[in-house]
Design an enzyme around this catalytic site. Sequence first.
Site, PDB file in Angstrom:
ATOM      1  N   ARG A   1       0.816  -1.224   0.000  1.00  0.00           N
ATOM      2  CA  ARG A   1       0.000   0.000   0.000  1.00  0.00           C
ATOM      3  C   ARG A   1       0.851   1.276   0.000  1.00  0.00           C
ATOM      4  O   ARG A   1       0.420   2.314   0.516  1.00  0.00           O
ATOM      5  CB  ARG A   1      -0.989   0.043   1.178  1.00  0.00           C
ATOM      6  CG  ARG A   1      -2.090  -0.995   1.067  1.00  0.00           C
ATOM      7  CD  ARG A   1      -3.297  -0.635   1.920  1.00  0.00           C
ATOM      8  NE  ARG A   1      -4.273  -1.717   1.906  1.00  0.00           N
ATOM      9  CZ  ARG A   1      -5.192  -1.884   0.951  1.00  0.00           C
ATOM     10  NH1 ARG A   1      -5.282  -1.047  -0.039  1.00  0.00           N
ATOM     11  NH2 ARG A   1      -6.034  -2.898   1.017  1.00  0.00           N
TER      12      ARG A   1
ATOM     13  N   ARG B   1      -3.378   6.120   0.353  1.00  0.00           N
ATOM     14  CA  ARG B   1      -3.876   7.241   1.142  1.00  0.00           C
ATOM     15  C   ARG B   1      -2.854   7.934   2.025  1.00  0.00           C
ATOM     16  O   ARG B   1      -3.121   9.019   2.537  1.00  0.00           O
ATOM     17  CB  ARG B   1      -5.060   6.784   1.996  1.00  0.00           C
ATOM     18  CG  ARG B   1      -6.339   6.722   1.192  1.00  0.00           C
ATOM     19  CD  ARG B   1      -7.516   6.381   2.071  1.00  0.00           C
ATOM     20  NE  ARG B   1      -7.458   4.996   2.502  1.00  0.00           N
ATOM     21  CZ  ARG B   1      -8.179   4.501   3.503  1.00  0.00           C
ATOM     22  NH1 ARG B   1      -8.989   5.285   4.191  1.00  0.00           N
ATOM     23  NH2 ARG B   1      -8.089   3.233   3.828  1.00  0.00           N
TER      24      ARG B   1
ATOM     25  N   ARG C   1      -7.270  11.415  -6.259  1.00  0.00           N
ATOM     26  CA  ARG C   1      -8.465  10.576  -6.095  1.00  0.00           C
ATOM     27  C   ARG C   1      -9.722  11.391  -5.799  1.00  0.00           C
ATOM     28  O   ARG C   1     -10.820  10.830  -5.751  1.00  0.00           O
ATOM     29  CB  ARG C   1      -8.234   9.558  -4.961  1.00  0.00           C
ATOM     30  CG  ARG C   1      -7.542   8.253  -5.349  1.00  0.00           C
ATOM     31  CD  ARG C   1      -8.425   7.334  -6.199  1.00  0.00           C
ATOM     32  NE  ARG C   1      -9.773   7.184  -5.658  1.00  0.00           N
ATOM     33  CZ  ARG C   1     -10.096   6.415  -4.624  1.00  0.00           C
ATOM     34  NH1 ARG C   1      -9.180   5.678  -4.047  1.00  0.00           N
ATOM     35  NH2 ARG C   1     -11.338   6.368  -4.172  1.00  0.00           N
TER      36      ARG C   1
ATOM     37  N   ASP D   1      -6.749  -3.271  -6.921  1.00  0.00           N
ATOM     38  CA  ASP D   1      -7.415  -3.816  -5.742  1.00  0.00           C
ATOM     39  C   ASP D   1      -7.713  -5.278  -6.037  1.00  0.00           C
ATOM     40  O   ASP D   1      -7.935  -5.645  -7.201  1.00  0.00           O
ATOM     41  CB  ASP D   1      -8.713  -3.060  -5.450  1.00  0.00           C
ATOM     42  CG  ASP D   1      -9.300  -3.475  -4.107  1.00  0.00           C
ATOM     43  OD1 ASP D   1      -9.027  -2.804  -3.106  1.00  0.00           O
ATOM     44  OD2 ASP D   1     -10.003  -4.510  -4.059  1.00  0.00           O
TER      45      ASP D   1
ATOM     46  N   TYR E   1     -15.035 -12.340   0.542  1.00  0.00           N
ATOM     47  CA  TYR E   1     -15.769 -11.125   0.148  1.00  0.00           C
ATOM     48  C   TYR E   1     -17.052 -11.484  -0.599  1.00  0.00           C
ATOM     49  O   TYR E   1     -18.111 -10.899  -0.378  1.00  0.00           O
ATOM     50  CB  TYR E   1     -14.894 -10.207  -0.713  1.00  0.00           C
ATOM     51  CG  TYR E   1     -13.886  -9.408   0.082  1.00  0.00           C
ATOM     52  CD1 TYR E   1     -14.313  -8.390   0.931  1.00  0.00           C
ATOM     53  CD2 TYR E   1     -12.534  -9.656   0.006  1.00  0.00           C
ATOM     54  CE1 TYR E   1     -13.402  -7.655   1.675  1.00  0.00           C
ATOM     55  CE2 TYR E   1     -11.614  -8.928   0.747  1.00  0.00           C
ATOM     56  CZ  TYR E   1     -12.054  -7.934   1.586  1.00  0.00           C
ATOM     57  OH  TYR E   1     -11.154  -7.215   2.319  1.00  0.00           O
TER      58      TYR E   1
END
Lengths: 355, 355
Positions: B40, B44, B53, B89, B162
């Site tokens: 990552r 962010r 973004r 992702d 998921y």
Amino acid sequence: MSEIPALPPEHPLQTRTAGSPIIRAARGEPVERTPVWFMRQAGRSLPEYRALREGVDMMTACNTTDLIVEITMQPVRRHGVDAAILFSDIVVPLRAAGIDVEIQPGVGPVVADPVTTSDGVTRIGALGDISQIEAAIQMLTRELADKPLIGFCGAPFTLASYLIEGGPSKDHAKTKAFMWSEPAVWHDLLAALSRLCGEFLRAQILAGASAIQVFDSWAGALAKPDYETYVLPHSRALLDSVADLGVPRIHFGVGTGELLTSMAVPECEVVGVDQRVRLADGITRIGPEHSVQGNLDPAALFAGEDVVHSRAAEIVAAGANARGHIFNLGHGVLPPTDPAVLTNLVAFLHEQSDR
Amino acid sequence: MSEIPALPPEHPLQTRTAGSPIIRAARGEPVERTPVWFMRQAGRSLPEYRALREGVDMMTACNTTDLIVEITMQPVRRHGVDAAILFSDIVVPLRAAGIDVEIQPGVGPVVADPVTTSDGVTRIGALGDISQIEAAIQMLTRELADKPLIGFCGAPFTLASYLIEGGPSKDHAKTKAFMWSEPAVWHDLLAALSRLCGEFLRAQILAGASAIQVFDSWAGALAKPDYETYVLPHSRALLDSVADLGVPRIHFGVGTGELLTSMAVPECEVVGVDQRVRLADGITRIGPEHSVQGNLDPAALFAGEDVVHSRAAEIVAAGANARGHIFNLGHGVLPPTDPAVLTNLVAFLHEQSDR
């Protein structure tokens, strides 16, 4: 085997539950069948619990004698488990010590003003009034007769994480940063939490609890060297603080595969194993000086009777190689669990062990 | 050492990044310094990422060539890491196969209509158009020159969780119940996911990725016997499906202390270790046939430079006993991480290893 100091001979705990399978298994004494209770057996899986909690917030429920008694007894009546676990929450003593903490539905404990390195230990007061809880325990132990009531508290690390993060955390980043960057303040904070929880445990035992469990829900977030340096000494102090009362002490955490050997301290009689570790492996790590508790995956209760029975039988068989074995889930009962499945599992275990 | 089939000699991967420290460490070849990248790293923690973004949802960003290129390059430029990781992702191939999945801010992947035992495998279509991603990889590998681009995908178990839970889950109860109660449907579903992800990996490698990582974020929810029975065969099939392309394959999961010995399959060259396991212990479990990746606690980045440097130095020292060592965090960069700390850590590691 760790030495358990004797209770005064006149203390009712000395005889009342000493012959129960839970207490005998915890002490490594022979039992006729594997005893069983479930973490979170009192709670949202039961419709009678949900009915009773309607309009009552969690913290109120945890501090109201009649509700504590009724909620604690519900799963004992319904499932026939071998012990009751006090209906409470690990943040109850924090609230009783003056911390502004709420238990929010769907979230968990939320601390209004999280602890920082600059205030740290000064925020942890003495344990205030818990007379509603003590009264509940006195009533419960009369009603339970020779069936044990298990008292409990959170471990210092897990409580510290809630205090520092302000609520549940996936990464515990603030907690760990606090721990690593301000070790002196950290140790003071954990020592204060250990003292507070020790007072809470002592009160529960003196009111009638026959065993206690220390929940270190978040310990599995730490690698072993950090756990041993920053956390374990405080959990040991907590467990040791009630040694003179002579009740079995269960030491439990989640995701603790790496930590089991460290958690099997002389200050506890039983080590809980979560579902991520094969019980046979857990027993090897924990060794012959302790009994074990666990470890059916709570998710297995959704997979049908055949899966539940075959997995439970495997766990009972593995447990036979421990000093003593208390059957439990590897973690708490999940709220959507069908309570009939739990009742069926208790009956199955009681039959199994009678063979 | 597992045998890595050779790429066709005319393939640009054969020579372009073969001398880079990441690829050499992955293959167990000597390196002058421990290479480093961060899970990552693109994301962010970077203000330039957050700016880019703004107003763009995650799934759109993951499927827009210019954004993929720019976001993937941002941490390479800023930190000087030794590899880029494709900005994407793990649910991107599910979406490309026709599954209605969104990535919701603060939540994660949300599947509109979760998979059940009655539809199972029939929901997993073929991999659709990923030309925006392939174009991005082609541009990236040109820009990166001799620095590797790491491609990735989710492992079948994590994707299945998921799909079955409908989103992130703490207990994976539906997933496990599915797995235990309907093993034949389960195996079909995981085989379909393995095929789908295999196609996605192959496309990434053929477009220019020099290494790949399979992320099994949730594998740590399983005990070893279940992992080996229900999950590992499908992860192996996925890893094996790109064996002919000859790029190093990294196999990573979270909370996998119990599983590391099982995860060190011949179909991968590198096993990732999360921060809960001491790297030295991880290396012992993984053995001499694999390189390792990891494992600084992402929370350490909040504890000040002294903590970061001393812990990083310990990990580098431990890694010297592995076949090869790629430095990384034990899990992804946490969004509030100060990017300057990451830049400083890369510089520290590059100095360290030059000594």
